[in-house]
Enzyme design. Structure first.
Site, short mmCIF file in Angstrom:
data_model
loop_
_atom_site.label_atom_id
_atom_site.label_comp_id
_atom_site.label_asym_id
_atom_site.label_seq_id
_atom_site.Cartn_x
_atom_site.Cartn_y
_atom_site.Cartn_z
N LYS A 139 0.87 -1.32 0.11
CA LYS A 139 -0.02 0.07 0.16
C LYS A 139 0.89 1.26 0.02
CE LYS A 139 -3.80 -2.48 2.21
NZ LYS A 139 -4.67 -2.84 3.52
N GLN A 185 -4.55 -1.71 9.93
CA GLN A 185 -4.21 -3.08 8.96
C GLN A 185 -4.87 -4.13 9.93
OE1 GLN A 185 -3.45 -3.43 5.91
NE2 GLN A 185 -3.71 -5.68 5.95
N ASP A 242 -10.74 2.73 4.16
CA ASP A 242 -11.06 0.97 3.96
C ASP A 242 -12.61 0.94 3.66
OD1 ASP A 242 -8.95 -0.60 4.16
OD2 ASP A 242 -8.66 -0.40 6.19
N1 GUN Z 1 -6.79 -6.94 6.27
C1 GUN Z 1 -7.16 -7.81 5.20
N2 GUN Z 1 -7.56 -7.05 4.20
C2 GUN Z 1 -7.59 -5.82 4.66
C3 GUN Z 1 -7.83 -4.68 4.17
O1 GUN Z 1 -8.57 -4.24 3.02
N3 GUN Z 1 -7.80 -3.34 4.86
C4 GUN Z 1 -7.15 -3.73 6.23
N4 GUN Z 1 -7.19 -2.48 7.12
N5 GUN Z 1 -6.93 -4.91 6.80
C5 GUN Z 1 -7.22 -5.75 6.25
#
Ligand code: GUN
Length: 293
Positions: free
Chosen positions: A56, A100, A123
């Site tokens: 990211k 995350q 998100d």
């Molecule tokens: N863990 C697995 N997929 C995601 C996501 O898209 N965002 C976040 N914050 N955590 C995750």
């Protein structure tokens, strides 16, 4: 049986979207004197989470966004994490941020998600954003389902009137995906079935799918006997399988047994290079939107 499937190519599709995002980032910079800014909170040292967050941050660099990585140890208290969230909510130099998941056991993920200001929740996990999605109001869509919509649109896969079976009912993939595929939109207008771990005779259901979206988290779970001829198959899973013949000792696979299933499909996502790149791209799109781009 079809043997000439086409790939739903997440790399090519995300490249096209990333170019649009990079242009948008330049416009934001011109207008506001700074580019869009995303922060990511990473708790602990789970290798998969580290990889995702790194990708990211790298993607932000690629489109000219500013990014900030905030790390906290695995034994961080819930109170300290909530304080960090509050400070990020109040930080005007940030357009959006993510925490995350998964988080360590001592932390209530729901409480943390609820604490994120909906306007910075790029998100799309906050109930306000999920509720707005349900009602078809503007807001931030969760990245994985939104990336899948973009992938179907990019490849001009027809969805109207099709039977879409979603395997998995998580809050961040399966459930929002089912809502989005049934919306009066394109992609959308599907008749949707949600299957999950308690579904009886799953095979009989998945075999009815014109569009099969799999987010069950089990390596190679969907075999060719579970897929109808000419189906469109979208694989959200990503798993590392040990493979001593590979230099790095492993290979990646999805929830779908690609080699066996692909020859039956009209369209299918590869793993890697299908849904994965689109998820990151959707997060950047949400961040651009949060920055007013
Ligand atoms: N863990 C697995 N997929 C995601 C996501 O898209 N965002 C976040 N914050 N955590 C995750």
């Amino acid at each position: 049986m079809s043997t000439t499937y086409q790939l739903l190519d997440g790399k090519a599709c995300s490249k096209a979207v990333l170019e649009r995002i990079a242009k948008g980032a330049m416009e934001v910079k011109k207008k506001r004197g700074r580019p869009p800014h995303l922060a990511a909170v990473l708790v602990g040292d789970d290798p998969a989470s580290q990889t995702y967050v790194a990708s990211k941050v790298k993607a932000c660099e690629g489109v000219g966004f500013q990014s900030t990585l905030l790390r906290r140890p695995a034994d961080v208290t819930e109170g300290d994490l909530l304080e960090l969230v509050a400070s990020l909510n109040a930080d005007a130099s940030l357009d959006g941020f993510i925490v995350q998941l998964p988080l360590p056991k001592q932390i209530d993920e729901e409480r943390v998600t609820l604490a994120i200001a909906p306007g910075k929740d790029v998100d799309g996990f906050h109930p306000q954003n999920l509720g707005r999605m349900m009602l078809g109001l503007p807001g931030y869509l969760p990245a994985t389902p939104s990336g899948i919509l973009e992938l179907l649109k990019h490849h001009e896969v027809p969805t109207e009137g099709k039977h879409c079976v979603v395997v998995g009912r998580s809050n961040i993939v399966g459930t929002p995906m089912a809502v989005l595929m049934s919306r009066n939109a394109n992609p959308g207008n599907c008749t949707v079935t949600v299957a999950h771990s308690r579904t009886r005779d799953l095979r009989a259901i998945t075999r009815q799918a014109d569009i099969l979206i799999v987010a069950i988290g089990k390596a190679n779970f969907i075999g060719e006997d579970m897929v109808k001829d000419e189906a469109v198959v979208v694989d959200v899973g990503i798993h590392r399988l040990e493979d001593p013949t590979r230099k790095n000792g492993f290979r990646l696979c999805g929830d779908v047994d690609f080699d066996r299933v692909a020859p039956k499909c009209s369209w299918i996502t590869p793993v890697p290079g299908g849904v994965g790149p689109m998820t990151v791209t959707s997060l950047l799109l949400n961040t651009l939107k949060a920055a007013g781009g």
